[in-house]
Design a protein around this motif. Structure first.
Motif, mmCIF file in Angstrom:
data_model
loop_
_atom_site.group_PDB
_atom_site.id
_atom_site.type_symbol
_atom_site.label_atom_id
_atom_site.label_comp_id
_atom_site.label_asym_id
_atom_site.label_seq_id
_atom_site.Cartn_x
_atom_site.Cartn_y
_atom_site.Cartn_z
ATOM 1 N N ASN A 130 0.828 -1.197 0.000
ATOM 2 C CA ASN A 130 0.000 0.000 0.000
ATOM 3 C C ASN A 130 0.867 1.253 0.000
ATOM 4 O O ASN A 130 0.650 2.188 -0.770
ATOM 5 C CB ASN A 130 -0.920 -0.018 1.224
ATOM 6 C CG ASN A 130 -1.866 1.157 1.244
ATOM 7 O OD1 ASN A 130 -2.208 1.686 0.197
ATOM 8 N ND2 ASN A 130 -2.281 1.560 2.422
ATOM 9 N N ASN A 162 1.166 4.230 -2.778
ATOM 10 C CA ASN A 162 0.873 5.611 -2.372
ATOM 11 C C ASN A 162 1.857 6.616 -2.968
ATOM 12 O O ASN A 162 1.583 7.817 -2.998
ATOM 13 C CB ASN A 162 0.918 5.730 -0.845
ATOM 14 C CG ASN A 162 -0.302 5.114 -0.180
ATOM 15 O OD1 ASN A 162 -1.269 4.770 -0.847
ATOM 16 N ND2 ASN A 162 -0.248 4.970 1.128
ATOM 17 N N PHE A 186 -8.210 5.552 -6.629
ATOM 18 C CA PHE A 186 -7.097 6.028 -7.442
ATOM 19 C C PHE A 186 -7.553 7.127 -8.421
ATOM 20 O O PHE A 186 -8.714 7.168 -8.828
ATOM 21 C CB PHE A 186 -6.484 4.881 -8.250
ATOM 22 C CG PHE A 186 -5.817 3.830 -7.403
ATOM 23 C CD1 PHE A 186 -4.477 3.937 -7.060
ATOM 24 C CD2 PHE A 186 -6.532 2.729 -6.937
ATOM 25 C CE1 PHE A 186 -3.868 2.967 -6.279
ATOM 26 C CE2 PHE A 186 -5.929 1.758 -6.152
ATOM 27 C CZ PHE A 186 -4.591 1.877 -5.822
ATOM 28 N N MET A 229 -6.793 -1.366 0.721
ATOM 29 C CA MET A 229 -5.515 -0.644 0.705
ATOM 30 C C MET A 229 -5.616 0.753 1.298
ATOM 31 O O MET A 229 -4.644 1.298 1.794
ATOM 32 C CB MET A 229 -5.008 -0.523 -0.739
ATOM 33 C CG MET A 229 -4.415 -1.793 -1.299
ATOM 34 S SD MET A 229 -3.618 -1.451 -2.883
ATOM 35 C CE MET A 229 -2.904 -3.058 -3.229
ATOM 36 N N TYR A 244 -5.812 3.552 -0.319
ATOM 37 C CA TYR A 244 -4.802 4.312 -1.056
ATOM 38 C C TYR A 244 -4.932 5.816 -0.818
ATOM 39 O O TYR A 244 -6.032 6.370 -0.792
ATOM 40 C CB TYR A 244 -4.940 4.022 -2.552
ATOM 41 C CG TYR A 244 -4.232 5.030 -3.435
ATOM 42 C CD1 TYR A 244 -2.863 4.925 -3.675
ATOM 43 C CD2 TYR A 244 -4.931 6.105 -3.995
ATOM 44 C CE1 TYR A 244 -2.205 5.855 -4.462
ATOM 45 C CE2 TYR A 244 -4.284 7.034 -4.787
ATOM 46 C CZ TYR A 244 -2.913 6.912 -5.019
ATOM 47 O OH TYR A 244 -2.273 7.837 -5.785
#
Length: 280
Positions: free
Chosen positions: A20, A24, A59, A137, A139
């Motif tokens: 993760n 990032n 994302f 995750m 993100y």
């Protein structure tokens, strides 16, 4: 067999945080309008679905021919997605990879599998199952050191960890002419909205509590309570201790983490996890 053992070890050691953190460091996901293993632009809606599923996981996604100025000037801000098509005559098999600006593979998903006969539906389901790898995750973009960016200092990990439900969509379509000489690309995608679809409260079933007993059925298990009443049906996946299920009419996932069984699903656009007491 060695690969399977490695996946289990990664799960047990909790390396999801490292993967993760690695993702990032990248601000964008670049999605090609035509993937290498496919003959035509957006064949089986692979490009629009890939873009949509990445956006569902938090994302920032752009097509390869529509890069923002920032990304065009610094390609190392983004990772390029690719779909590896390992399909056979009767089974659709899709794996997602992400490569950095130096063509180094940063991430490889699990293999999404579907046996639906209709190609469009089969590729949608296979993609949905492959995107399980990106679930959990959380993100959030964190700029990486410029020197690391230039050197491409990343470690490739085949990820097999936390999972969450992936929303199916039929809103993504590509309008195009039939011949390659007259291809017209028009992406029709859902736009962000603050409107939340009203759902009748009587249809919302709370997450099951109490002890649930797992009974083997074809391709998985059914969970029954002490009544006995069937509460959930679990469909096996290619991952150990990870099952697909249906909860309140939406796709959900039941998986084991830190010795606990968790039900993960979406509620009003937010990820929710509930602990289950399952006896096998």
């Amino acid at each position: 067999m060695r690969s399977k053992i490695l996946y289990i070890l990664l799960f047990a050691m909790g390396l999801s945080g490292a993967v993760n953190a690695q993702l990032n460091n990248y601000k964008y996901i670049i999605v090609p309008k035509k993937f290498e293993d496919f003959k035509y632009i957006n064949q089986y809606q692979t490009s629009t679905l890939t873009k949509y599923f990445f956006e569902e996981n938090g994302f920032e996604v752009v097509y390869d021919d529509a890069l923002p100025v920032e990304l065009a000037n610094e390609r190392c801000l983004g990772l390029t997605a690719n779909l590896i098509d390992g399909s056979t005559m009767f089974t659709t098999k899709i794996t997602i990879t992400l490569k950095d600006c130096n063509n180094v593979e940063i991430f490889k998903s699990i293999k999404g599998v579907s046996k639906i006969k209709a190609y469009d539906e089969s590729y949608r389901e296979a993609l949905q199952r492959a995107f399980v790898s990106f679930a959990g995750m959380n993100y959030e973009y964190e700029p990486m050191d410029k020197q690391d960016s230039k050197e491409g200092a990343a470690v490739t990990v085949s990820f097999k960890d936390d999972v969450k439900s992936v929303k199916e969509t039929k809103e993504h379509v590509e309008k195009q002419k039939a011949t390659m000489e007259e291809q017209v690309y028009k992406s029709v995608e859902p736009k962000p909205t603050n409107i939340v679809k009203a759902v009748s409260e009587e249809k919302i079933v709370p997450a099951p509590t109490g002890t649930l007993y797992a009974q083997p059925i074809e391709n998985g298990y059914q969970l029954v309570d002490s009544t006995p009443k069937i509460v959930l049906k679990l469909e096996e996946t290619s991952m150990d201790n990870v099952f697909m299920t249906d909860f309140n009419g939406n796709n959900a996932v039941v998986f084991q983490k830190d010795g606990k069984w968790l039900l993960e699903y979406s509620e009003n656009g937010k990820k929710v996890q509930k602990e289950l007491n399952i006896k096998f």
